[in-house]
Design an enzyme around this catalytic site. Structure first.
Site, PDB file in Angstrom:
ATOM      1  N   ARG A  72      60.995 146.268  90.753  1.00 28.03           N
ATOM      2  CA  ARG A  72      60.666 145.249  89.736  1.00 28.03           C
ATOM      3  C   ARG A  72      61.846 144.332  89.500  1.00 28.03           C
ATOM      4  O   ARG A  72      61.701 143.121  89.416  1.00 28.03           O
ATOM      5  CB  ARG A  72      60.276 145.923  88.411  1.00 28.03           C
ATOM      6  N   ASP A 122      56.681 125.199 107.579  1.00 25.04           N
ATOM      7  CA  ASP A 122      56.953 126.392 108.393  1.00 25.04           C
ATOM      8  C   ASP A 122      55.917 126.487 109.513  1.00 25.04           C
ATOM      9  O   ASP A 122      55.439 127.570 109.853  1.00 25.04           O
ATOM     10  CB  ASP A 122      56.947 127.666 107.542  1.00 25.04           C
ATOM     11  N   ALA A 127      53.302 134.875 110.508  1.00 20.42           N
ATOM     12  CA  ALA A 127      54.228 134.421 111.555  1.00 20.42           C
ATOM     13  C   ALA A 127      54.228 132.897 111.593  1.00 20.42           C
ATOM     14  O   ALA A 127      53.866 132.270 112.573  1.00 20.42           O
ATOM     15  CB  ALA A 127      53.816 134.992 112.911  1.00 20.42           C
TER      16      ALA A 127
END
Length: 397
Positions: free
Chosen positions: A229, A276, A308
């Site tokens: 956490r 990305d 990916a």
């Protein structure tokens, strides 16, 4: 409204909604003048804004910038394909690979830039995402473990030399032996350093920032699925106001709640949208060697749940910042234009005489962002079909 003369476009200015006419001569904005248009904003109105800057794109259409057989012609194909998705400036991104393969990749990019002025304009620099990353499962993501290594100034310098000085961004894991010293050297050479694919503890993250790291690469991703956490690497980086954060807001990498929290923690002034984009971006669903594109558009390591890279353009990230986070369009677009430019030490893109004619035309129907056209150096390209695809309703880890 009067007829628009050849060589000009009209629409509402992205920053204030005023109607403008932008006259373009060759690759440059020649004039920006007031134009006639209705006071009432209509969903069908055209708007004009700065084109996107994508500082993390790994490839496209089945071609990877990290492929050891990459050719200058393939570089050109990938870079020019960005025109259809709103991006005028980009950082071809190489992921972890053997040193010779990385040298070959950056050399191919350099050769293409040297031979082709159109590519040279679009390539703002090269992003090295590796090979100095965490080897641990989850943190490593899709990076091949056999090529990950400890920070090495000589290797970095050899890649910079092979690129012709084009490396502008390095992502590394600061917990690797020698990383803090490498950060200082790389920053001293004028390259931006980012933290990513890292299992670093808070003290190490703060030491990396003290050494000059300025960005968290795809914050919230490149990390194990189960974390303490607190403390954990996400909270420490989100809390440090010295770090900007790149976010993959494609609907797969970050859930709606996480996207809201991270944007609020960093504030829009420190948020940079990245695609990305995977080498599989733009390809239909299917399995492609080690990788797969699912029906939802998620790109994964084949046979696993591990992401990916991505398959969504920045326009959909801008759309999600408007719809999901509630940002005004000017702030959302800035996260994909002004913010990355300033991170890399470049002037903020402007719609003004003498500036490159790198622009987008878009619409805002029902609080959605809809890309219409991209102009790069004054040459228009209609928005590709993938820019109109709605983001998926449910995010995955």
């Amino acid at each position: 409204m009067s007829a628009v003369p050849p060589g000009a476009i009209e629409g509402r200015r992205w920053s204030d909604g005023a109607w403008i006419r932008v006259t373009i001569e060759g690759p440059t904005i020649a004039a920006v003048e007031p134009a006639d248009g209705p006071d009432r904003v209509d969903p069908a109105d055209d708007w004009i804004g700065p084109a996107f800057w994508d500082i993390q794109t790994n490839g496209r259409l089945g071609v990877s910038f990290s492929d050891p057989t990459l050719t200058p012609e393939q570089v050109r194909q990938i870079v020019l394909a960005q025109d259809a998705i709103g991006t005028a400036r980009c950082c071809p991104t190489l992921i972890t690979a053997p040193a010779d393969a990385m040298r070959s990749g950056v050399s191919a990019i350099a050769s293409c830039c040297e031979a082709d002025p159109e590519v040279a304009h679009r390539v703002v620099g090269i992003h090295l995402e590796g090979p100095f990353l965490s080897p641990d499962d989850g943190y490593r993501g899709a990076h091949p473990i056999e090529a990950i290594r400890d920070p090495d100034w000589d290797l970095f310098q050899s890649l910079q030399d092979a690129s012709g000085g084009r490396v502008v961004l390095l992502t590394l894991a600061p917990e690797r032996p020698g990383a803090i010293d490498l950060i200082k050297k790389v920053v001293g050479s004028g390259v931006v350093v980012a933290i990513g694919h890292s299992a670093a503890d808070p003290e190490t993250i703060r030491a990396a920032v003290d050494a000059g790291a300025r960005l968290s690469t795809h914050l919230g991703n490149g990390i194990v699925a189960t974390l303490p956490r607190h403390p954990n690497p996400i909270w420490t980086q989100a809390a440090d106001d010295r770090l900007a954060a790149s976010l993959i807001a494609d609907g797969h990498h970050l859930s709606d709640d996480v996207l809201r929290v991270l944007v609020r923690a960093k504030t829009p002034a420190r948020v940079i949208l990245v695609s990305d984009a995977s080498p599989l971006a733009g390809l239909p669903p299917g399995t492609y060697g080690r990788w797969a594109v699912e029906e939802s558009g998620r790109v994964v390591v084949a046979g696993t749940p591990y992401l990916a890279g991505a398959n969504r353009p920045l326009s959909l990230g801008v759309d999600r910042l408007i719809r999901i986070v509630g940002l005004p369009p000017i702030e959302a677009i800035s996260c994909a234009s002004a913010r990355p430019a300033l991170l890399l030490g470049r002037p903020e893109p402007a719609i003004a005489p003498g500036e490159p004619a790198d622009l987008i035309r878009f619409r805002l129907p029902g609080d959605r962002f809809e890309l219409v056209e991209t102009l790069v150096l004054g040459q228009p390209t209609p928005a590709g079909p993938e820019t109109a695809s709605p983001p998926p309703a449910q995010a995955s880890r």
